[in-house]
Design a protein around this motif. Structure first.
Motif, PDB file in Angstrom:
ATOM      1  N   MET A   1      -1.138   6.752 -15.358  1.00  0.00           N
ATOM      2  CA  MET A   1      -2.354   7.564 -15.271  1.00  0.00           C
ATOM      3  C   MET A   1      -2.032   9.052 -15.440  1.00  0.00           C
ATOM      4  N   LEU A   2      -1.011   9.495 -14.716  1.00  0.00           N
ATOM      5  CA  LEU A   2      -0.615  10.901 -14.786  1.00  0.00           C
ATOM      6  C   LEU A   2      -0.112  11.263 -16.174  1.00  0.00           C
ATOM      7  N   ASP A   3       0.631  10.325 -16.783  1.00  0.00           N
ATOM      8  CA  ASP A   3       1.157  10.570 -18.128  1.00  0.00           C
ATOM      9  C   ASP A   3       0.027  10.708 -19.140  1.00  0.00           C
ATOM     10  N   GLU A   4      -1.050   9.965 -18.924  1.00  0.00           N
ATOM     11  CA  GLU A   4      -2.188  10.046 -19.829  1.00  0.00           C
ATOM     12  C   GLU A   4      -2.932  11.366 -19.687  1.00  0.00           C
ATOM     13  N   LEU A   5      -2.931  11.910 -18.480  1.00  0.00           N
ATOM     14  CA  LEU A   5      -3.651  13.159 -18.227  1.00  0.00           C
ATOM     15  C   LEU A   5      -2.872  14.393 -18.671  1.00  0.00           C
ATOM     16  N   ARG A   6      -1.563  14.296 -18.743  1.00  0.00           N
ATOM     17  CA  ARG A   6      -0.745  15.470 -19.048  1.00  0.00           C
ATOM     18  C   ARG A   6      -1.112  16.145 -20.362  1.00  0.00           C
ATOM     19  N   PRO A   7      -1.304  15.381 -21.463  1.00  0.00           N
ATOM     20  CA  PRO A   7      -1.698  16.055 -22.718  1.00  0.00           C
ATOM     21  C   PRO A   7      -3.016  16.804 -22.585  1.00  0.00           C
ATOM     22  N   HIS A   8      -3.970  16.243 -21.840  1.00  0.00           N
ATOM     23  CA  HIS A   8      -5.269  16.897 -21.653  1.00  0.00           C
ATOM     24  C   HIS A   8      -5.119  18.155 -20.796  1.00  0.00           C
ATOM     25  N   ILE A   9      -4.293  18.086 -19.782  1.00  0.00           N
ATOM     26  CA  ILE A   9      -4.054  19.246 -18.920  1.00  0.00           C
ATOM     27  C   ILE A   9      -3.365  20.354 -19.706  1.00  0.00           C
ATOM     28  N   ALA A  10      -2.390  19.963 -20.549  1.00  0.00           N
ATOM     29  CA  ALA A  10      -1.697  20.946 -21.382  1.00  0.00           C
ATOM     30  C   ALA A  10      -2.656  21.595 -22.379  1.00  0.00           C
ATOM     31  N   GLU A  11      -3.549  20.768 -22.946  1.00  0.00           N
ATOM     32  CA  GLU A  11      -4.547  21.284 -23.886  1.00  0.00           C
ATOM     33  C   GLU A  11      -5.499  22.241 -23.189  1.00  0.00           C
ATOM     34  N   LEU A  12      -5.954  21.864 -21.994  1.00  0.00           N
ATOM     35  CA  LEU A  12      -6.854  22.720 -21.224  1.00  0.00           C
ATOM     36  C   LEU A  12      -6.171  24.041 -20.880  1.00  0.00           C
ATOM     37  N   ARG A  13      -4.924  23.973 -20.486  1.00  0.00           N
ATOM     38  CA  ARG A  13      -4.154  25.177 -20.153  1.00  0.00           C
ATOM     39  C   ARG A  13      -4.039  26.098 -21.360  1.00  0.00           C
ATOM     40  N   SER A  14      -3.768  25.522 -22.512  1.00  0.00           N
ATOM     41  CA  SER A  14      -3.653  26.308 -23.740  1.00  0.00           C
ATOM     42  C   SER A  14      -4.968  27.009 -24.073  1.00  0.00           C
ATOM     43  N   ARG A  15      -6.075  26.286 -23.945  1.00  0.00           N
ATOM     44  CA  ARG A  15      -7.390  26.870 -24.237  1.00  0.00           C
ATOM     45  C   ARG A  15      -7.733  27.982 -23.250  1.00  0.00           C
ATOM     46  N   LEU A  16      -7.432  27.767 -21.971  1.00  0.00           N
ATOM     47  CA  LEU A  16      -7.733  28.770 -20.945  1.00  0.00           C
ATOM     48  C   LEU A  16      -6.912  30.039 -21.147  1.00  0.00           C
ATOM     49  N   ILE A  17      -5.659  29.880 -21.550  1.00  0.00           N
ATOM     50  CA  ILE A  17      -4.802  31.048 -21.799  1.00  0.00           C
ATOM     51  C   ILE A  17      -5.381  31.894 -22.934  1.00  0.00           C
ATOM     52  N   LYS A  18      -5.831  31.247 -23.989  1.00  0.00           N
ATOM     53  CA  LYS A  18      -6.425  31.971 -25.114  1.00  0.00           C
ATOM     54  C   LYS A  18      -7.675  32.732 -24.674  1.00  0.00           C
ATOM     55  N   ILE A  19      -8.488  32.077 -23.844  1.00  0.00           N
ATOM     56  CA  ILE A  19      -9.703  32.736 -23.348  1.00  0.00           C
ATOM     57  C   ILE A  19      -9.347  33.943 -22.485  1.00  0.00           C
ATOM     58  N   VAL A  20      -8.377  33.770 -21.596  1.00  0.00           N
ATOM     59  CA  VAL A  20      -7.980  34.851 -20.683  1.00  0.00           C
ATOM     60  C   VAL A  20      -7.415  36.040 -21.459  1.00  0.00           C
ATOM     61  N   VAL A  21      -6.615  35.775 -22.483  1.00  0.00           N
ATOM     62  CA  VAL A  21      -6.022  36.858 -23.280  1.00  0.00           C
ATOM     63  C   VAL A  21      -7.114  37.669 -23.973  1.00  0.00           C
ATOM     64  N   ILE A  22      -8.049  36.971 -24.623  1.00  0.00           N
ATOM     65  CA  ILE A  22      -9.153  37.656 -25.295  1.00  0.00           C
ATOM     66  C   ILE A  22     -10.006  38.411 -24.290  1.00  0.00           C
ATOM     67  N   PHE A  23     -10.270  37.768 -23.158  1.00  0.00           N
ATOM     68  CA  PHE A  23     -11.089  38.388 -22.113  1.00  0.00           C
ATOM     69  C   PHE A  23     -10.424  39.673 -21.603  1.00  0.00           C
ATOM     70  N   PHE A  24      -9.124  39.642 -21.377  1.00  0.00           N
ATOM     71  CA  PHE A  24      -8.408  40.806 -20.869  1.00  0.00           C
ATOM     72  C   PHE A  24      -8.451  41.957 -21.878  1.00  0.00           C
ATOM     73  N   ILE A  25      -8.271  41.651 -23.151  1.00  0.00           N
ATOM     74  CA  ILE A  25      -8.330  42.686 -24.196  1.00  0.00           C
ATOM     75  C   ILE A  25      -9.713  43.323 -24.225  1.00  0.00           C
ATOM     76  N   LEU A  26     -10.749  42.492 -24.180  1.00  0.00           N
ATOM     77  CA  LEU A  26     -12.114  43.008 -24.199  1.00  0.00           C
ATOM     78  C   LEU A  26     -12.431  43.801 -22.931  1.00  0.00           C
ATOM     79  N   PHE A  27     -11.852  43.389 -21.804  1.00  0.00           N
ATOM     80  CA  PHE A  27     -12.052  44.124 -20.557  1.00  0.00           C
ATOM     81  C   PHE A  27     -11.482  45.538 -20.665  1.00  0.00           C
ATOM     82  N   ILE A  28     -10.285  45.672 -21.220  1.00  0.00           N
ATOM     83  CA  ILE A  28      -9.664  46.990 -21.385  1.00  0.00           C
ATOM     84  C   ILE A  28     -10.528  47.877 -22.276  1.00  0.00           C
TER      85      ILE A  28
END
Length: 241
Positions: A1-28
């Protein structure tokens, strides 16, 4: 079960990082122009205050101007990064969609962003001028209006975001109907509950006055009716024989 979720968690993490980076640039960027942004945001209220003697915007805490600048910049970054947020959201759920459904990413991002901005603009250009005039002048004969900048920013941005989210209803209905998850009958059957939910949402997202609540609830009811029509066009209910 955990092994099946890991790719989705990694994908979610990647998407969130991209959002945070763009958000931080726009905030500045927004923080560099926070005074101009605040002046634009405050204009509907200041236009009314200038017609009332001795009325003005004030701050009562030493750090209030700085925190206001931060809050204005954060919300501006949120507004500006909305297309990125919607795009990353779609890309995250895309693996679970059919190939023809994955092609809807551009309409989802464009119309999702557009309707949010239209909702926020409706609040700013229609609700604010009327609402602030009524509320500020209501006690103008007996009291002097002194609006705290932090409270004004919180209330006004909360209302704009509320209207922005509310105007997403037709877009949400379109894509749910396109995916075959709802029909016009689904929305019609849910209408009585929707009315109750709409007024609850309006009460939560607006100041505790009847005008503001009706100003949000009325367009929401119209948008719900529009959503029924959209669902009927995209995925009409078919009676089973």
């Amino acid at each position: 079960m955990l092994d099946e979720l890991r790719p989705h968690i990694a994908e979610l993490r990647s998407r969130l990082i991209k959002i945070v980076v763009i958000f931080f640039i726009l905030f500045i960027i927004a923080f560099l122009f926070w005074k101009q942004i605040f002046a634009f945001l405050a204009k509907p209220a200041t236009d009314v205050l200038h017609t009332s003697q001795n009325s003005e915007m004030i701050f009562t805490n030493l750090v209030e101007p700085f925190m206001t600048a931060v809050k204005v910049s954060l919300y501006t970054a949120l507004f500006a990064s909305l297309p990125v947020i919607l795009y990353q959201l779609w890309k995250f759920i895309a693996p679970g969609l059919y190939e023809n459904e994955k092609k809807l990413v551009l309409p989802f991002v464009v119309f999702g962003t557009l309707m949010f901005y239209i909702g926020a603009a409706f609040a700013y250009f229609v609700v604010f001028p009327i609402g602030f005039k009524v509320l500020i002048n209501f006690g103008g004969q007996n009291f002097v209006a002194m609006l705290k900048i932090s409270e004004y920013v919180s209330v006004s941005l909360k209302i704009m975001i509320g209207f922005g989210i509310a105007f997403e209803l037709p877009v949400l209905s379109y894509f749910l109907a396109k995916l075959g998850l709802i029909t016009d009958k689904t929305l019609k059957d849910f209408f009585r509950y929707a009315v109750v939910i709409i007024f609850i949402v309006a009460a939560v997202l607006t100041p505790p006055d009847l005008f503001s609540q009706l100003a949000m609830a009325t367009p929401l009811l119209v948008l719900y009716g529009l959503s029924i029509w959209i669902a009927k066009v995209i995925n009409p209910y078919k009676e089973e024989n």
